[in-house]
Write a protein that holds these residues in place. Structure first.
Motif, PDB file in Angstrom:
ATOM      1  N   ILE A  44     -37.752  22.549 -14.184  1.00  8.13           N
ATOM      2  CA  ILE A  44     -38.841  22.231 -15.103  1.00  8.13           C
ATOM      3  C   ILE A  44     -39.337  23.489 -15.799  1.00  8.13           C
ATOM      4  CG2 ILE A  44     -41.282  21.529 -15.177  1.00  8.13           C
ATOM      5  CD1 ILE A  44     -40.491  19.293 -13.160  1.00  8.13           C
ATOM      6  N   ARG A  45     -39.520  24.566 -15.051  1.00  7.72           N
ATOM      7  CA  ARG A  45     -39.973  25.821 -15.665  1.00  7.72           C
ATOM      8  C   ARG A  45     -38.949  26.327 -16.678  1.00  7.72           C
ATOM      9  NH1 ARG A  45     -45.248  25.363 -14.735  1.00  7.72           N
ATOM     10  NH2 ARG A  45     -45.672  25.239 -12.526  1.00  7.72           N
ATOM     11  N   ASP A  46     -37.681  26.212 -16.352  1.00  9.90           N
ATOM     12  CA  ASP A  46     -36.640  26.650 -17.285  1.00  9.90           C
ATOM     13  C   ASP A  46     -36.621  25.782 -18.542  1.00  9.90           C
ATOM     14  OD1 ASP A  46     -35.907  28.672 -15.542  1.00  9.90           O
ATOM     15  OD2 ASP A  46     -34.205  27.565 -14.702  1.00  9.90           O
ATOM     16  N   LEU A  47     -36.754  24.458 -18.366  1.00 10.56           N
ATOM     17  CA  LEU A  47     -36.740  23.554 -19.517  1.00 10.56           C
ATOM     18  C   LEU A  47     -37.938  23.773 -20.430  1.00 10.56           C
ATOM     19  CD1 LEU A  47     -35.578  20.201 -17.857  1.00 10.56           C
ATOM     20  CD2 LEU A  47     -34.217  21.759 -19.270  1.00 10.56           C
ATOM     21  N   THR A  48     -39.053  24.190 -19.857  1.00  9.39           N
ATOM     22  CA  THR A  48     -40.237  24.469 -20.672  1.00  9.39           C
ATOM     23  C   THR A  48     -39.898  25.479 -21.756  1.00  9.39           C
ATOM     24  OG1 THR A  48     -41.712  23.989 -18.823  1.00  9.39           O
ATOM     25  CG2 THR A  48     -42.611  25.332 -20.594  1.00  9.39           C
TER      26      THR A  48
ATOM     27  N   GLY B  45     -30.559  13.534  -4.339  1.00 10.92           N
ATOM     28  CA  GLY B  45     -31.162  14.778  -4.793  1.00 10.92           C
ATOM     29  C   GLY B  45     -32.404  14.520  -5.612  1.00 10.92           C
ATOM     30  N   THR B  46     -32.560  15.286  -6.690  1.00 11.27           N
ATOM     31  CA  THR B  46     -33.746  15.169  -7.524  1.00 11.27           C
ATOM     32  C   THR B  46     -33.359  15.122  -9.000  1.00 11.27           C
ATOM     33  OG1 THR B  46     -33.974  17.582  -7.558  1.00 11.27           O
ATOM     34  CG2 THR B  46     -35.255  16.389  -5.897  1.00 11.27           C
ATOM     35  N   ALA B  47     -34.195  14.456  -9.767  1.00 12.77           N
ATOM     36  CA  ALA B  47     -34.108  14.467 -11.225  1.00 12.77           C
ATOM     37  C   ALA B  47     -35.514  14.742 -11.736  1.00 12.77           C
ATOM     38  CB  ALA B  47     -33.588  13.129 -11.745  1.00 12.77           C
ATOM     39  N   VAL B  48     -35.631  15.004 -13.016  1.00  9.27           N
ATOM     40  CA  VAL B  48     -36.960  15.272 -13.571  1.00  9.27           C
ATOM     41  C   VAL B  48     -37.219  14.360 -14.761  1.00  9.27           C
ATOM     42  CG1 VAL B  48     -36.873  17.675 -12.804  1.00  9.27           C
ATOM     43  CG2 VAL B  48     -36.271  17.135 -15.153  1.00  9.27           C
ATOM     44  N   SER B  49     -38.493  14.215 -15.072  1.00 11.87           N
ATOM     45  CA  SER B  49     -38.900  13.438 -16.239  1.00 11.87           C
ATOM     46  C   SER B  49     -39.883  14.267 -17.051  1.00 11.87           C
ATOM     47  CB  SER B  49     -39.533  12.112 -15.815  1.00 11.87           C
ATOM     48  OG  SER B  49     -40.678  12.340 -15.009  1.00 11.87           O
ATOM     49  N   LEU B  50     -39.810  14.106 -18.358  1.00 12.77           N
ATOM     50  CA  LEU B  50     -40.650  14.860 -19.284  1.00 12.77           C
ATOM     51  C   LEU B  50     -41.371  13.885 -20.198  1.00 12.77           C
ATOM     52  CD1 LEU B  50     -37.859  17.377 -20.384  1.00 12.77           C
ATOM     53  CD2 LEU B  50     -39.533  17.716 -18.533  1.00 12.77           C
ATOM     54  N   ALA B  51     -42.685  13.745 -20.051  1.00 11.79           N
ATOM     55  CA  ALA B  51     -43.481  12.913 -20.948  1.00 11.79           C
ATOM     56  C   ALA B  51     -44.089  13.830 -22.000  1.00 11.79           C
ATOM     57  CB  ALA B  51     -44.581  12.181 -20.172  1.00 11.79           C
ATOM     58  N   LEU B  52     -43.647  13.646 -23.231  1.00 13.89           N
ATOM     59  CA  LEU B  52     -44.072  14.526 -24.312  1.00 13.89           C
ATOM     60  C   LEU B  52     -45.348  13.988 -24.968  1.00 13.89           C
ATOM     61  CD1 LEU B  52     -40.533  15.179 -25.763  1.00 13.89           C
ATOM     62  CD2 LEU B  52     -41.799  16.549 -24.136  1.00 13.89           C
ATOM     63  N   PRO B  53     -46.236  14.887 -25.385  1.00 11.52           N
ATOM     64  CA  PRO B  53     -47.542  14.442 -25.863  1.00 11.52           C
ATOM     65  C   PRO B  53     -47.534  13.814 -27.244  1.00 11.52           C
ATOM     66  CG  PRO B  53     -47.392  16.812 -26.014  1.00 11.52           C
ATOM     67  CD  PRO B  53     -46.143  16.333 -25.309  1.00 11.52           C
ATOM     68  N   GLU B  54     -46.501  14.064 -28.039  1.00  9.36           N
ATOM     69  CA  GLU B  54     -46.479  13.452 -29.358  1.00  9.36           C
ATOM     70  C   GLU B  54     -45.038  13.110 -29.736  1.00  9.36           C
ATOM     71  OE1 GLU B  54     -45.891  17.714 -29.799  1.00  9.36           O
ATOM     72  OE2 GLU B  54     -47.838  16.848 -29.394  1.00  9.36           O
TER      73      GLU B  54
ATOM     74  N   ARG C 242     -45.290   4.793 -11.776  1.00  7.73           N
ATOM     75  CA  ARG C 242     -45.176   4.308 -10.397  1.00  7.73           C
ATOM     76  C   ARG C 242     -44.943   5.447  -9.423  1.00  7.73           C
ATOM     77  NH1 ARG C 242     -41.943  -0.031 -12.754  1.00  7.73           N
ATOM     78  NH2 ARG C 242     -40.192   1.409 -12.634  1.00  7.73           N
ATOM     79  N   SER C 243     -44.185   6.453  -9.867  1.00  6.28           N
ATOM     80  CA  SER C 243     -43.882   7.580  -8.991  1.00  6.28           C
ATOM     81  C   SER C 243     -43.539   8.793  -9.839  1.00  6.28           C
ATOM     82  CB  SER C 243     -42.725   7.247  -8.046  1.00  6.28           C
ATOM     83  OG  SER C 243     -41.508   7.167  -8.767  1.00  6.28           O
ATOM     84  N   GLY C 244     -43.521   9.910  -9.187  1.00  7.96           N
ATOM     85  CA  GLY C 244     -43.227  11.175  -9.844  1.00  7.96           C
ATOM     86  C   GLY C 244     -44.215  12.221  -9.359  1.00  7.96           C
ATOM     87  N   ARG C 245     -43.706  13.352  -9.002  1.00  6.62           N
ATOM     88  CA  ARG C 245     -44.502  14.466  -8.498  1.00  6.62           C
ATOM     89  C   ARG C 245     -44.668  15.450  -9.643  1.00  6.62           C
ATOM     90  NH1 ARG C 245     -41.970  18.917  -7.004  1.00  6.62           N
ATOM     91  NH2 ARG C 245     -42.948  20.438  -5.623  1.00  6.62           N
ATOM     92  N   ALA C 246     -45.885  15.573 -10.159  1.00  4.42           N
ATOM     93  CA  ALA C 246     -46.136  16.367 -11.360  1.00  4.42           C
ATOM     94  C   ALA C 246     -46.157  17.861 -11.055  1.00  4.42           C
ATOM     95  CB  ALA C 246     -47.443  15.940 -12.011  1.00  4.42           C
ATOM     96  N   VAL C 247     -45.312  18.590 -11.762  1.00  5.97           N
ATOM     97  CA  VAL C 247     -45.238  20.047 -11.642  1.00  5.97           C
ATOM     98  C   VAL C 247     -45.956  20.693 -12.820  1.00  5.97           C
ATOM     99  CG1 VAL C 247     -43.650  22.022 -11.598  1.00  5.97           C
ATOM    100  CG2 VAL C 247     -43.067  19.911 -10.382  1.00  5.97           C
ATOM    101  N   LEU C 248     -45.771  20.114 -13.976  1.00  3.44           N
ATOM    102  CA  LEU C 248     -46.393  20.594 -15.210  1.00  3.44           C
ATOM    103  C   LEU C 248     -47.210  19.447 -15.778  1.00  3.44           C
ATOM    104  CD1 LEU C 248     -46.488  22.821 -17.448  1.00  3.44           C
ATOM    105  CD2 LEU C 248     -44.489  21.683 -18.464  1.00  3.44           C
ATOM    106  N   PHE C 249     -48.491  19.700 -16.045  1.00  3.00           N
ATOM    107  CA  PHE C 249     -49.364  18.671 -16.595  1.00  3.00           C
ATOM    108  C   PHE C 249     -50.541  19.374 -17.253  1.00  3.00           C
ATOM    109  CE2 PHE C 249     -50.115  19.374 -12.110  1.00  3.00           C
ATOM    110  CZ  PHE C 249     -51.488  19.570 -12.000  1.00  3.00           C
TER     111      PHE C 249
END
Length: 199
Positions: free
Chosen positions: A30-34, A57-66, A108-115
């Protein structure tokens, strides 16, 4: 809260699968994708545990503000070999990415790292400040007999590692009692210390 945040939940969500296996790896991703994707301020990025037949394993999700930034982020992402999913679009091995995006979209789920406000949650601050400065909707104390929120003036020792989770449409931070009548996040920095080498 200091960063724009749309609580309505209507925002595009991109799922990403880079083959990460641990939460620590997903936090670093997530930090790298930022940086590499140029994620705009206000992005909510979460980790998701994946347990499918072909993937553990793990995957990530990115909710973009606009909506304006979505196509550019998608274009940059699809120039990589990572699996990705956005609505009905797929790139590469995208099953886990699509699952992560669906869970985040539904909240429903997801552990927020960046918000929004996550960069403000450092050191020790009160429950009230934590809620005011960030997109965290609610805090709970693990093991508390009452469903009530903790006293707003109780200090929270963030340990610079705050990871709320989506629960029934809200970002909820689980806290535990700590020394000196304080609280601390349930998830501790170790064994998933994140990103000492990132700003």
């Amino acid at each position: 809260m200091t960063t724009p945040y749309d609580p309505s939940g209507v925002r595009p969500v991109i799922g990403v699968d880079a083959g990460t296996t641990t939460l620590r790896e997903a936090d670093h991703l997530i930090r790298d994708l930022t940086t590499t994707l140029g994620l705009p301020p206000g992005t909510v990025a979460c980790t998701h545990l994946i347990r499918t037949e072909g993937r553990r394993g793990t995957a990530v999700s990115l909710a973009l503000p606009e909506n304006g930034s979505v196509e550019e982020v998608w274009r940059r992402l699809t120039a990589t070999e990572m699996g990705a999913a956005l609505d009905d679009r797929r790139h590469g091995p995208a099953e886990a990415a699509a699952a992560a995006a669906a869970e985040h979209t539904a909240r429903r789920s997801g552990r927020a790292v960046l918000f929004p406000g996550s960069d403000q949650l450092t050191g020790t601050l009160t429950v009230a400040d934590l809620l005011q400065l960030s997109a965290v909707d609610r805090v709970i104390v693990v093991g508390a007999t009452s469903g009530d929120s903790p006293d707003p003036v109780i200090p929270v020792q963030t340990q610079d590692h705050v990871r709320p989770e989506w629960r029934e449409g809200q970002l909820v931070l689980a806290l535990v009692p700590a020394a000196g009548n304080t609280l601390a996040p349930f998830e501790v920095p170790n064994p998933t210390p994140c990103c000492a080498d990132h700003p």
